[in-house]
Design a protein around this motif. Structure first.
Motif, PDB file in Angstrom:
ATOM      1  N   SER A 106       0.829  -1.207   0.000  1.00 31.53           N
ATOM      2  CA  SER A 106       0.000   0.000   0.000  1.00 31.53           C
ATOM      3  C   SER A 106       0.860   1.252   0.000  1.00 31.53           C
ATOM      4  CB  SER A 106      -0.924  -0.007   1.222  1.00 31.53           C
ATOM      5  OG  SER A 106      -1.735  -1.160   1.244  1.00 31.53           O
ATOM      6  N   ARG A 143      -3.812   2.775   2.353  1.00 35.44           N
ATOM      7  CA  ARG A 143      -5.021   2.484   1.580  1.00 35.44           C
ATOM      8  C   ARG A 143      -6.051   3.602   1.707  1.00 35.44           C
ATOM      9  NH1 ARG A 143      -5.749  -3.776   3.348  1.00 35.44           N
ATOM     10  NH2 ARG A 143      -5.118  -2.865   5.321  1.00 35.44           N
ATOM     11  N   ALA A 164      -4.941   6.465  -0.332  1.00 37.68           N
ATOM     12  CA  ALA A 164      -5.102   6.211  -1.766  1.00 37.68           C
ATOM     13  C   ALA A 164      -6.556   6.408  -2.200  1.00 37.68           C
ATOM     14  CB  ALA A 164      -4.636   4.799  -2.096  1.00 37.68           C
ATOM     15  N   VAL A 165      -7.498   5.881  -1.404  1.00 39.12           N
ATOM     16  CA  VAL A 165      -8.917   6.060  -1.735  1.00 39.12           C
ATOM     17  C   VAL A 165      -9.298   7.535  -1.674  1.00 39.12           C
ATOM     18  CG1 VAL A 165     -11.268   5.536  -0.993  1.00 39.12           C
ATOM     19  CG2 VAL A 165      -9.545   3.741  -1.001  1.00 39.12           C
ATOM     20  N   CYS A 193      -6.500   2.432  -8.900  1.00 36.86           N
ATOM     21  CA  CYS A 193      -6.422   2.115  -7.465  1.00 36.86           C
ATOM     22  C   CYS A 193      -6.460   0.610  -7.225  1.00 36.86           C
ATOM     23  CB  CYS A 193      -7.564   2.800  -6.720  1.00 36.86           C
ATOM     24  SG  CYS A 193      -7.433   4.602  -6.649  1.00 36.86           S
ATOM     25  N   ILE A 235      -3.005  -0.564  -5.584  1.00 34.64           N
ATOM     26  CA  ILE A 235      -3.139  -0.661  -4.126  1.00 34.64           C
ATOM     27  C   ILE A 235      -3.895  -1.945  -3.777  1.00 34.64           C
ATOM     28  CG2 ILE A 235      -4.013   0.467  -2.051  1.00 34.64           C
ATOM     29  CD1 ILE A 235      -1.901   2.096  -3.273  1.00 34.64           C
ATOM     30  N   LEU A 276      -6.396  -2.881  -2.112  1.00 31.53           N
ATOM     31  CA  LEU A 276      -7.565  -2.368  -1.403  1.00 31.53           C
ATOM     32  C   LEU A 276      -8.509  -3.499  -1.023  1.00 31.53           C
ATOM     33  CD1 LEU A 276      -8.397   0.719  -3.654  1.00 31.53           C
ATOM     34  CD2 LEU A 276      -7.252   0.752  -1.441  1.00 31.53           C
ATOM     35  N   TRP A 277      -9.241  -3.270   0.058  1.00 29.83           N
ATOM     36  CA  TRP A 277     -10.359  -4.147   0.359  1.00 29.83           C
ATOM     37  C   TRP A 277     -11.470  -3.888  -0.654  1.00 29.83           C
ATOM     38  CZ3 TRP A 277     -10.641  -3.243   6.379  1.00 29.83           C
ATOM     39  CH2 TRP A 277      -9.624  -3.998   6.987  1.00 29.83           C
ATOM     40  N   HIS A 325     -13.490  -0.740  -0.024  1.00 30.91           N
ATOM     41  CA  HIS A 325     -12.880   0.523  -0.440  1.00 30.91           C
ATOM     42  C   HIS A 325     -13.171   0.804  -1.915  1.00 30.91           C
ATOM     43  CE1 HIS A 325      -9.729  -0.240   2.933  1.00 30.91           C
ATOM     44  NE2 HIS A 325     -10.806   0.349   3.407  1.00 30.91           N
ATOM     45  N   SER A 350     -10.943  -6.424  -7.358  1.00 27.60           N
ATOM     46  CA  SER A 350     -10.131  -6.187  -6.155  1.00 27.60           C
ATOM     47  C   SER A 350     -10.187  -7.381  -5.211  1.00 27.60           C
ATOM     48  CB  SER A 350     -10.618  -4.926  -5.440  1.00 27.60           C
ATOM     49  OG  SER A 350     -11.917  -5.124  -4.903  1.00 27.60           O
ATOM     50  N   TYR A 362      -6.933  -9.420  -4.155  1.00 31.38           N
ATOM     51  CA  TYR A 362      -6.597  -9.546  -2.735  1.00 31.38           C
ATOM     52  C   TYR A 362      -6.443 -11.022  -2.351  1.00 31.38           C
ATOM     53  CZ  TYR A 362      -6.601  -8.358   2.224  1.00 31.38           C
ATOM     54  OH  TYR A 362      -6.245  -8.197   3.538  1.00 31.38           O
TER      55      TYR A 362
END
Length: 301
Positions: free
Chosen positions: A29, A92, A95-96, A133, A137, A139-140, A143, A189, A193
């Motif tokens: 991240s 994170r 980033a969002v 993104c 990143i 991300l979850w 997000h 995402s 992940y």
């Protein structure tokens, strides 16, 4: 039950209970936040001047320049934040937030300088933001969903500000398209992940197997060394015992003969002296054998 499944899908916190994986995600991240900052700096520098050559309208050029300045400032701010000590933990979220601000910049510049052509190009920019993104990143999914579902609202606001409500059918079509892209980015995402988590676990398992293999090889090597040392000790004990036994026997015989030479008659003394010479030769041979054994050992040291 279904709510728990959805919550685990959108917020995979269980995976980050592993401290090693959490550190791995935080490092990704942090590096991704810096990459986003450089994208926000480089992308407008390359794209805005190119579009300004194509566009001759002063209002459109003002819009492009305002976007350029705003995105450059955002990129510089994001890059500065990425160099702070706490940005690693909150990479994170930063980033969002940077993605939201980028979308806001696109919409606000379209509202300040209304142009139908730029409003039509706006969905592409709003699509690129969550995609970047997602790729950069870890991300979850929640997000990404939050960032993605905000884009239709941004687009509707820009469409309304440009005074293009007479084409509301096109607006709703593109809003539905943006929602579908947002859901697709959310699924992407989640897949990325999960893939990162699986790759991390596979890497850790490979490290564990490699360590077990190294320990097994070390145990085998130690056992081989122990066996070699045992064979060496047996050989050395045999090689040393023979000359040492000869030396001991010769020494005892010499002591015995030394006590018998003086009282012995003359004819017996010659026999005793000859025996002494033989014993001296035996002592010399045994000592030379010991020296040769020691010399062979020294060649391996």
């Amino acid at each position: 039950m279904q709510s728990k499944v959805v919550r685990r899908y959108l917020l995979p916190r269980e995976a980050e209970q592993d401290p090693g994986f959490r550190d791995y995600i935080l490092d990704l991240s942090h590096r991704g936040l810096r990459l986003i900052a450089w994208i926000e700096i480089i992308f407008p520098v390359l794209m805005v001047p190119a579009q300004s050559f194509v566009t001759a309208e002063p209002a459109s050029r003002r819009l492009l320049m305002s976007r350029l300045i705003a995105l450059l400032l955002l990129g510089a701010l994001t890059l500065g934040l990425s160099r702070t000590s706490w940005s690693r933990r909150w990479g994170r979220i930063l980033a969002v937030t940077s993605g939201w601000i980028s979308a806001t910049i696109l919409v606000c510049t379209a509202l300040l300088f209304p142009s139908a052509s730029f409003v039509e190009e706006l969905p592409m920019g709003l699509i690129v933001i969550p995609l970047i993104c997602v790729v950069v990143i870890p991300l979850w999914p929640l997000h990404v969903l939050e960032l993605g579902l905000a884009t239709p609202g941004f687009y509707a606001l820009a469409f309304w500000g440009s005074g293009s409500w007479n084409r509301s059918g096109q607006m709703w079509t593109e809003i539905v398209f943006l929602v579908m892209i947002s859901l697709l980015c959310t699924a992407l995402s989640s897949m990325l992940y999960t893939q990162r988590h699986s790759s991390y676990r596979a890497h850790q398992e490979a490290l564990r197997i490699a360590e077990d293999l190294r320990q097994s090889q070390l145990r085998v090597l130690l056992s081989e060394n122990a066996a070699s040392m045992g064979r060496l000790a047996a050989a050395l004990s045999h090689d040393f015992n023979s000359p040492i036994g000869a030396l001991r026997s010769s020494a005892e015989t010499l002591l015995s003969l030394a006590g018998r030479i003086s009282p012995a008659p003359a004819e017996k003394r010659e026999e005793l002296l000859a025996a002494l010479k033989e014993l001296c030769v035996a002592v010399r041979d045994s000592s030379e054998r010991l020296y040769s054994i020691i010399a062979r050992i020294q060649r391996f040291t």
